[in-house]
Design a protein around this motif. Structure first.
Motif, PDB file in Angstrom:
ATOM      1  N   TRP A 181      58.086  37.799 -29.960  1.00 24.66           N
ATOM      2  CA  TRP A 181      57.386  38.207 -28.322  1.00 24.66           C
ATOM      3  C   TRP A 181      55.712  37.871 -28.556  1.00 24.66           C
ATOM      4  O   TRP A 181      55.021  37.868 -28.984  1.00 24.66           O
ATOM      5  CB  TRP A 181      57.804  39.674 -28.084  1.00 24.66           C
ATOM      6  N   GLU A 182      55.575  37.436 -26.776  1.00 28.52           N
ATOM      7  CA  GLU A 182      54.317  37.077 -26.529  1.00 28.52           C
ATOM      8  C   GLU A 182      53.800  37.428 -25.491  1.00 28.52           C
ATOM      9  O   GLU A 182      54.649  37.469 -24.249  1.00 28.52           O
ATOM     10  CB  GLU A 182      54.275  35.196 -26.894  1.00 28.52           C
ATOM     11  N   LEU A 183      52.452  37.443 -24.886  1.00 31.87           N
ATOM     12  CA  LEU A 183      52.092  37.712 -23.671  1.00 31.87           C
ATOM     13  C   LEU A 183      52.485  36.243 -22.867  1.00 31.87           C
ATOM     14  O   LEU A 183      52.508  35.301 -23.192  1.00 31.87           O
ATOM     15  CB  LEU A 183      50.214  37.358 -23.299  1.00 31.87           C
ATOM     16  N   PRO A 184      53.084  36.211 -22.228  1.00 37.41           N
ATOM     17  CA  PRO A 184      53.084  35.482 -20.772  1.00 37.41           C
ATOM     18  C   PRO A 184      52.452  34.292 -20.499  1.00 37.41           C
ATOM     19  O   PRO A 184      51.480  34.643 -20.493  1.00 37.41           O
ATOM     20  CB  PRO A 184      53.849  36.391 -19.568  1.00 37.41           C
ATOM     21  N   GLY A 185      52.793  33.619 -20.733  1.00 43.83           N
ATOM     22  CA  GLY A 185      51.545  31.984 -20.497  1.00 43.83           C
ATOM     23  C   GLY A 185      52.845  30.597 -20.770  1.00 43.83           C
ATOM     24  O   GLY A 185      53.540  30.590 -21.086  1.00 43.83           O
ATOM     25  N   GLY A 186      51.970  29.798 -20.980  1.00 44.35           N
ATOM     26  CA  GLY A 186      52.216  28.338 -21.273  1.00 44.35           C
ATOM     27  C   GLY A 186      50.615  27.968 -21.203  1.00 44.35           C
ATOM     28  O   GLY A 186      49.535  27.761 -20.450  1.00 44.35           O
ATOM     29  N   LYS A 187      51.557  25.847 -21.378  1.00 40.85           N
ATOM     30  CA  LYS A 187      51.028  24.830 -21.966  1.00 40.85           C
ATOM     31  C   LYS A 187      49.899  24.344 -20.207  1.00 40.85           C
ATOM     32  O   LYS A 187      50.214  25.288 -19.268  1.00 40.85           O
ATOM     33  CB  LYS A 187      51.170  23.874 -21.441  1.00 40.85           C
ATOM     34  N   ILE A 188      47.773  24.213 -20.624  1.00 43.96           N
ATOM     35  CA  ILE A 188      47.463  24.112 -18.728  1.00 43.96           C
ATOM     36  C   ILE A 188      48.125  22.000 -18.947  1.00 43.96           C
ATOM     37  O   ILE A 188      48.111  21.074 -19.215  1.00 43.96           O
ATOM     38  CB  ILE A 188      46.270  23.809 -19.157  1.00 43.96           C
ATOM     39  N   ASP A 189      48.316  22.475 -17.421  1.00 45.08           N
ATOM     40  CA  ASP A 189      49.009  20.799 -17.711  1.00 45.08           C
ATOM     41  C   ASP A 189      48.096  20.034 -16.883  1.00 45.08           C
ATOM     42  O   ASP A 189      46.656  20.227 -17.002  1.00 45.08           O
ATOM     43  CB  ASP A 189      49.681  21.080 -15.687  1.00 45.08           C
ATOM     44  N   PRO A 190      47.988  18.477 -17.355  1.00 41.75           N
ATOM     45  CA  PRO A 190      46.920  17.388 -16.379  1.00 41.75           C
ATOM     46  C   PRO A 190      46.076  17.964 -15.447  1.00 41.75           C
ATOM     47  O   PRO A 190      46.972  18.151 -14.628  1.00 41.75           O
ATOM     48  CB  PRO A 190      47.563  16.153 -17.276  1.00 41.75           C
ATOM     49  N   GLY A 191      44.497  17.701 -15.348  1.00 41.13           N
ATOM     50  CA  GLY A 191      44.337  18.790 -13.751  1.00 41.13           C
ATOM     51  C   GLY A 191      44.296  19.603 -13.279  1.00 41.13           C
ATOM     52  O   GLY A 191      43.329  20.632 -12.745  1.00 41.13           O
TER      53      GLY A 191
END
Length: 330
Positions: free
Chosen positions: A44-54
Motif C-alpha cells: 500500500w502506498e500514497l497515490p502518485g507515479g513517475k514524472i513524465d519528461p517535460g
C-alpha cells in the motif's frame, strides 16, 4: 531533500516520482494498493507515479491523481522531497499536500483504496518508500516535554505520570535527560517504553541517534546546538528537532527532519534572554518552509487553537502544564 549520493548506485537508475497526500475532513489519509502483476504488488502506498519528461513534479501529481483516482486537484502545496533506494532504482519522491480537491476517489486502474489513520494504518504492508511520510503524517497536535534530572525520584515520577498523560490527550512525549550519562539515558528510555506500551503514547528520546536506537524509543529529539553540527539525517523513523530562528528551520528542512519545535513563542522563564517570537513571528516561520512546526515556549494545551491559527501543526508543552484534560485532534 535528505542528504545522499548525487548518483544512483551502479546499475540502478534514478527515478523521480510525484506523490499526493489526500486527507479526509477527519484527518485520515488515502492509500492505494499496488495491483497484481506490478512491482511491489500487494503493498500500500500514497497515490502518485513517475514524472513524465517535460513535467514539473506538481503537474505530475495533479495528472496522476486524476488518472489513478479521478480526483481533481484544486490546491496543491509542496511538502517535502526525499530519496529511497530500492534494489532496482533510487526514487526521488516529491510529496505534496492536496489542500483542496473534488471528486469521489475510485481505483480507476483496478487498485483497492483505503482511508487510514496514519498512526495505525488498518491496511498493509506499507511500501517502504512511504514509511517516513506516514510517520510524519501521524504526528499528533499535542506533545509534552519532560526533563528528567539526576536522583532516584526523577525517572519514577515521570513513569507514574505516563497513564495520566495518555488520558489527557497527549500522544507523544519528548524526554530530555541532559545530566544523565549515556547508558542511563538508554536505560531510562527502555523503562519508559515498557510503561507506555498499550497507552497510545509515543516516546521520543533527546540524545544521540545511537541512544535512541538502543533504547527502542519511537524517535529522536535533537536540540538546536546539536542540529547545527549535524550533517545528515540520523537513521531514525521519527526525527524531531528544536529550532529558534529561520536559519535553524532551514537546516532542519534540508536535513530531512520530520518536525520542528519552534521556541520561544511566548515569554518563558527558561529563556529570559530570548525575545519571544509571538504568534506573528511563528506564522512567518511556518510560511517560510514545508516542515511541520510545533509551537513551544510559555504555552499550555489551551494555546493549541492560536498555534494552529498561526499555521503550526500543534503545540509542545512542558509536562507540568498538562494539568487540564485536553483532547488532541489526531
Amino acid at each position: 531533500m535528505l542528504p545522499g549520493r548525487r548518483r544512483a548506485p551502479v546499475g540502478r537508475p534514478e527515478v523521480d516520482v510525484a506523490v499526493g497526500v489526500v486527507r479526509s475532513s477527519d484527518g485520515r489519509v488515502l492509500l492505494a494498493e499496488r495491483r497484481p502483476g506490478t512491482v511491489g504488488a500487494g503493498y500500500w502506498e500514497l497515490p502518485g507515479g513517475k514524472i513524465d519528461p517535460g513535467e514539473t513534479p506538481a503537474q505530475a501529481a495533479v495528472r496522476e491523481l486524476w488518472e489513478e483516482l479521478g480526483v481533481r486537484v484544486q490546491e496543491l502545496e509542496p511538502w517535502r522531497v526525499h530519496t529511497h533506494d530500492f534494489a532496482s532504482a533510487r526514487l526521488r519522491i516529491h510529496l505534496f499536500h492536496v489542500r483542496s480537491w473534488s471528486g469521489d476517489p475510485t481505483g480507476r486502474e483496478g487498485q483497492r483504496l483505503a482511508w487510514v489513520d496514519p498512526r495505525q494504518p488498518a491496511v498493509g504492508p506499507l511500501l517502504p518508500s512511504n514509511e517516513l511520510a506516514m510517520t510524519a503524517l501521524g504526528l499528533p497536535d499535542l506533545m509534552a516535554v519532560a526533563r528528567v534530572d539526576r536522583g532516584p525520584d526523577g525517572p519514577g515520577n515521570l513513569m507514574d505520570q505516563i497513564p495520566t498523560l495518555a488520558t489527557r490527550g497527549v500522544r507523544l512525549l519528548i524526554v530530555r535527560a541532559p545530566d544523565l550519562a549515556s547508558a542511563q539515558r538508554v536505560q531510562l528510555g527502555r523503562r519508559l517504553m515498557r510503561v507506555s506500551r498499550g497507552t497510545g503514547l509515543r516516546l521520543v528520546l533527546s540524545g544521540t541517534p545511537l541512544e535512541a536506537l538502543q533504547s527502542g524509543a519511537d524517535g529522536l529529539h535533537t536540540g538546536a546546538t546539536a542540529l547545527s553540527a549535524a550533517t545528515e539525517r540520523p537513521p531514525i523513523p521519527l526525527w524531531v528537532v528544536s529550532v529558534h530562528h529561520s536559519g535553524d528551520l532551514a537546516r532542519a528542512t534540508a536535513l530531512g527532519a520530520d518536525a520542528a519545535l519552534v521556541s520561544p513563542v511566548l515569554p518563558t522563564p527558561a529563556r529570559p534572554a530570548h525575545e519571544p517570537l509571538g504568534w506573528d513571528g511563528l506564522r512567518r516561520l511556518v510560511e517560510a518552509g514545508p516542515l511541520q512546526v510545533f509551537a513551544r515556549g510559555g504555552l499550555g494545551p489551551d494555546d493549541l487553537g492560536p498555534a494552529i491559527a498561526a499555521g503550526a501543526t500543534g503545540v509542545a508543552v512542558d509536562i507540568d502544564r498538562v494539568s487540564i484534560p485536553a483532547v488532541a485532534r489526531t
